[in-house]
Design a protein around this motif. Structure first.
Motif, PDB file in Angstrom:
ATOM      1  N   MET A 122       0.849  -1.173   0.000  1.00 45.64           N
ATOM      2  CA  MET A 122       0.000   0.000   0.000  1.00 45.64           C
ATOM      3  C   MET A 122       0.899   1.242   0.000  1.00 45.64           C
ATOM      4  O   MET A 122       1.843   1.338   0.766  1.00 45.64           O
ATOM      5  CB  MET A 122      -0.905  -0.023   1.244  1.00 45.64           C
ATOM      6  CG  MET A 122      -1.907   1.084   1.283  1.00 45.64           C
ATOM      7  SD  MET A 122      -3.001   1.059   2.736  1.00 45.64           S
ATOM      8  CE  MET A 122      -4.165  -0.190   2.291  1.00 45.64           C
ATOM      9  N   ALA A 134      -2.138   6.048   0.182  1.00 48.53           N
ATOM     10  CA  ALA A 134      -3.276   5.174   0.490  1.00 48.53           C
ATOM     11  C   ALA A 134      -3.325   4.872   1.984  1.00 48.53           C
ATOM     12  O   ALA A 134      -4.417   4.789   2.568  1.00 48.53           O
ATOM     13  CB  ALA A 134      -3.183   3.881  -0.321  1.00 48.53           C
ATOM     14  N   GLN A 135      -2.169   4.725   2.616  1.00 42.96           N
ATOM     15  CA  GLN A 135      -2.129   4.491   4.060  1.00 42.96           C
ATOM     16  C   GLN A 135      -2.675   5.701   4.829  1.00 42.96           C
ATOM     17  O   GLN A 135      -3.435   5.538   5.777  1.00 42.96           O
ATOM     18  CB  GLN A 135      -0.694   4.186   4.515  1.00 42.96           C
ATOM     19  CG  GLN A 135      -0.200   2.827   4.073  1.00 42.96           C
ATOM     20  CD  GLN A 135       1.269   2.621   4.415  1.00 42.96           C
ATOM     21  OE1 GLN A 135       2.002   3.577   4.656  1.00 42.96           O
ATOM     22  NE2 GLN A 135       1.688   1.363   4.421  1.00 42.96           N
ATOM     23  N   THR A 141      -6.396   5.733   4.495  1.00 45.55           N
ATOM     24  CA  THR A 141      -6.994   4.711   5.361  1.00 45.55           C
ATOM     25  C   THR A 141      -7.025   5.180   6.810  1.00 45.55           C
ATOM     26  O   THR A 141      -8.032   5.003   7.514  1.00 45.55           O
ATOM     27  CB  THR A 141      -6.222   3.386   5.238  1.00 45.55           C
ATOM     28  OG1 THR A 141      -6.266   2.950   3.875  1.00 45.55           O
ATOM     29  CG2 THR A 141      -6.818   2.311   6.126  1.00 45.55           C
ATOM     30  N   ARG A 142      -5.931   5.779   7.291  1.00 46.66           N
ATOM     31  CA  ARG A 142      -5.892   6.289   8.664  1.00 46.66           C
ATOM     32  C   ARG A 142      -6.930   7.397   8.873  1.00 46.66           C
ATOM     33  O   ARG A 142      -7.633   7.426   9.892  1.00 46.66           O
ATOM     34  CB  ARG A 142      -4.490   6.806   9.010  1.00 46.66           C
ATOM     35  CG  ARG A 142      -3.491   5.707   9.328  1.00 46.66           C
ATOM     36  CD  ARG A 142      -2.233   6.238  10.020  1.00 46.66           C
ATOM     37  NE  ARG A 142      -1.641   7.405   9.378  1.00 46.66           N
ATOM     38  CZ  ARG A 142      -0.763   7.366   8.372  1.00 46.66           C
ATOM     39  NH1 ARG A 142      -0.367   6.200   7.896  1.00 46.66           N
ATOM     40  NH2 ARG A 142      -0.276   8.473   7.866  1.00 46.66           N
ATOM     41  N   THR A 175     -10.401   5.816   8.987  1.00 47.07           N
ATOM     42  CA  THR A 175     -10.625   5.140  10.266  1.00 47.07           C
ATOM     43  C   THR A 175     -10.908   6.157  11.371  1.00 47.07           C
ATOM     44  O   THR A 175     -11.811   5.962  12.194  1.00 47.07           O
ATOM     45  CB  THR A 175      -9.413   4.264  10.627  1.00 47.07           C
ATOM     46  OG1 THR A 175      -9.221   3.300   9.585  1.00 47.07           O
ATOM     47  CG2 THR A 175      -9.607   3.555  11.958  1.00 47.07           C
ATOM     48  N   ALA A 219      -8.692   6.458  -3.024  1.00 47.35           N
ATOM     49  CA  ALA A 219      -9.697   5.545  -2.485  1.00 47.35           C
ATOM     50  C   ALA A 219      -9.960   4.400  -3.457  1.00 47.35           C
ATOM     51  O   ALA A 219     -10.264   4.627  -4.621  1.00 47.35           O
ATOM     52  CB  ALA A 219     -10.994   6.300  -2.206  1.00 47.35           C
ATOM     53  N   MET A 253     -12.657   1.248   0.168  1.00 48.52           N
ATOM     54  CA  MET A 253     -12.707   2.523   0.875  1.00 48.52           C
ATOM     55  C   MET A 253     -13.944   3.318   0.476  1.00 48.52           C
ATOM     56  O   MET A 253     -14.572   3.967   1.307  1.00 48.52           O
ATOM     57  CB  MET A 253     -11.444   3.334   0.597  1.00 48.52           C
ATOM     58  CG  MET A 253     -10.208   2.762   1.253  1.00 48.52           C
ATOM     59  SD  MET A 253      -8.789   3.767   0.833  1.00 48.52           S
ATOM     60  CE  MET A 253      -7.462   2.696   1.290  1.00 48.52           C
ATOM     61  N   ARG A 284     -16.763   2.061   2.464  1.00 45.60           N
ATOM     62  CA  ARG A 284     -16.712   2.604   3.823  1.00 45.60           C
ATOM     63  C   ARG A 284     -17.197   4.053   3.851  1.00 45.60           C
ATOM     64  O   ARG A 284     -17.917   4.459   4.769  1.00 45.60           O
ATOM     65  CB  ARG A 284     -15.288   2.518   4.374  1.00 45.60           C
ATOM     66  CG  ARG A 284     -14.863   1.092   4.707  1.00 45.60           C
ATOM     67  CD  ARG A 284     -13.390   0.992   5.050  1.00 45.60           C
ATOM     68  NE  ARG A 284     -13.023   1.732   6.255  1.00 45.60           N
ATOM     69  CZ  ARG A 284     -11.768   1.875   6.664  1.00 45.60           C
ATOM     70  NH1 ARG A 284     -10.765   1.335   5.961  1.00 45.60           N
ATOM     71  NH2 ARG A 284     -11.494   2.553   7.743  1.00 45.60           N
TER      72      ARG A 284
END
Length: 120
Positions: A1, A5-6, A9-10, A13, A55, A59, A62
């Motif tokens: 990743m 992208a990380q 994602t963080r 979240t 994304a 994602m 989500r």
């Protein structure tokens, strides 16, 4: 990743966590807390929007779930706002009724002794 992208994602979240907190605050009728949580979420939404190209399909799913949850929260707030408006209208109507009949019973600031001496 990739690092981008990380980061996405963080951020996603973190936003999900804030939405969960918002839902709890809504159920507890802690409206100042809801407002504070929404203010905390705003920068995350902005950062996510600016990184939307990172994304993937999961994602985006989500994100759709977050949008649905927030829409539900807005519906709960709208119901509460309407209930409060009705309650306020009832209070105002009661105040107007009381103001209309108050002169019949005399001034509340007139001491009882003065009223009695006027009768005697």
């Amino acid at each position: 990743m990739t690092p981008a992208a990380q980061t996405f994602t963080r951020l996603l979240t973190a936003l999900e966590d804030l939405i969960a907190q918002e839902e709890v605050l809504l159920l507890a009728a802690d409206y100042p807390g809801v407002l504070a949580t929404r203010e905390r979420a705003a920068p995350l939404v902005g950062r996510l929007a600016s990184r939307a190209v990172h994304a993937d399909a999961a994602m985006r799913t989500r994100i759709a779930a977050i949008i649905t949850r927030r829409a539900h929260g807005m519906e709960l707030l709208a119901v509460e706002i309407e209930r409060t408006r009705v309650e306020l209208a009832e209070i105002q109507a009661s105040q107007h009724r009381a103001a209309r009949i108050a002169p019949v019973y005399g001034s509340p600031v007139t001491p009882l002794a003065v009223r009695l001496s006027a009768l005697g």
